[in-house]
Scaffold this active site. Structure first.
Site, mmCIF file in Angstrom:
data_model
loop_
_atom_site.group_PDB
_atom_site.id
_atom_site.type_symbol
_atom_site.label_atom_id
_atom_site.label_comp_id
_atom_site.label_asym_id
_atom_site.label_seq_id
_atom_site.Cartn_x
_atom_site.Cartn_y
_atom_site.Cartn_z
ATOM 1 N N GLU A 123 0.868 -1.176 0.000
ATOM 2 C CA GLU A 123 0.000 0.000 0.000
ATOM 3 C C GLU A 123 0.908 1.229 0.000
ATOM 4 O OE1 GLU A 123 -3.894 1.593 2.502
ATOM 5 O OE2 GLU A 123 -2.235 0.652 3.611
ATOM 6 N N GLU A 171 -8.133 10.555 2.393
ATOM 7 C CA GLU A 171 -8.400 9.580 3.439
ATOM 8 C C GLU A 171 -8.576 10.311 4.758
ATOM 9 O OE1 GLU A 171 -6.682 5.506 5.572
ATOM 10 O OE2 GLU A 171 -5.618 6.371 3.851
#
Length: 335
Positions: A108, A199
């Site tokens: 990620e 996010e």
């Protein structure tokens, strides 16, 4: 640019990724969260809006989706151009920038250009730093153990590049970060995605991307069609050029917003709006084009406005009225 084309809104689904194509743009959207009241709205040109409230973790993103069968080297140069605004709050951790995953190995990754609260100690071990797109990025690596991923609950590394000074518009050389990470032993796998992301680890806020463009090695450049026009004049007139030769002056509507004129007289125009023509330097938007009063459609093609306010009109088309100075075409007349 702004939001253009058809819009669609999704509330997603708790603890599950909801993803899909955005019209015929070639872009994909994806939304994922744990709890809360959240949504994203995306448009045909790739711009999008997102909002959240009461969430433990919320991710909304738009960009390039891949088939997990090519590395970034095989995909070629990957770039992003953006302009966004944000409001509200985003909890204890939050990231705004470029986001994605690779497989084989599962990784990620984040390229963090903006934030509500600057990311801190939870980024993991500092691996180095480098300068690109007008600022220095610090590089970190962290390990997530038995956490959600695109392949279910897994253990995987996270890679971070965090810009020292936040910004809300400009250019990100994504491939430069990939290359730097790998030079530090941070191995990436085959690409799942590269997307512009917000996010939020909590709070209540909103995010609005008003300019968006992403390209990779498969992007096909637009071709230029040259039209030869016969002009009845005794002087020799150069063919209308296909490359831009723009002055370093720019629209006063652009500078009034706090942006500078591009320093490069040969700056590349990335988009045009009612305020003028825009370029990018050192990862920041700048005014690219003449501030003189002639058609913006002419300026956007790389031509100057005629210096003589009493210029003679030799040719008229859908782009405006054209004059000639020093054997070169120029915009002649009102914008």
């Amino acid at each position: 640019m702004g939001h253009e084309g058809q819009s669609k809104t999704t509330q997603g689904q708790n603890n599950q990724s909801v993803t899909g194509k955005i019209g015929s743009s070639g872009y994909h959207y994806e939304i994922w969260y744990q709890g809360g009241n959240n949504s994203m709205t995306y448009y045909d040109n790739g711009t999008f809006k997102a909002s959240w409230g009461g969430t433990n973790d919320f991710l909304a993103r738009v960009g390039l989706k891949y088939n997990e069968d090519k590395t970034h080297q095989q995909l070629g140069q990957i770039d992003a151009y953006f302009k966004w605004t944000k409001s509200g709050s985003a909890g204890g951790y939050n990231y705004i920038g470029i986001y994605g995953w690779t497989v084989d190995p599962l990784v990620e990754y984040y390229i963090v250009d903006d934030w509500y609260n600057k990311p801190g100690s939870y980024l993991g071990q500092k691996k180095g730093e480098f300068t690109v797109d007008g600022d220095t990025y610090e590089i970190f690596q962290n390990t997530r153990v038995n956490q959600p991923s695109i392949k279910g609950t897994s253990t995987f590394p996270q890679f971070f590049s965090v810009r020292r000074s936040a910004r809300s518009c400009g250019h990100i050389d994504i491939s430069a970060h990939f290359k730097k990470w790998e030079s530090l032993g941070m191995k990436l796998g085959k690409m799942y995605e590269a997307k512009v992301l917000v996010e939020a680890g909590g709070g209540s806020g909103s995010f609005d991307v008003t300019y968006f463009k992403m390209t990779d090695g498969s992007s096909v450049p637009k071709t230029t069609t040259t039209t030869t026009t016969t002009v009845k004049k005794t002087t020799t007139i150069a063919p209308r050029p296909s490359t831009k030769t723009l002055p370093s002056s720019c629209s006063s509507k652009i500078t009034a917003q706090g942006y500078k004129c591009c320093s490069d007289p040969n700056c590349v125009v990335y988009y045009t709006d009612a305020d003028g023509t825009w370029g990018v330097e050192n990862g920041q938007w700048c005014g690219c084009g003449s501030s003189a009063n002639c058609s913006q459609k002419i300026i956007a093609q790389g031509y100057k406005c005629c210096a003589d306010s009493n210029c003679t009109v030799y040719y008229t088309d859908a782009d405006g009225t054209w004059g000639v100075e020093n054997g070169e075409w120029c915009g002649c007349g009102s914008a």
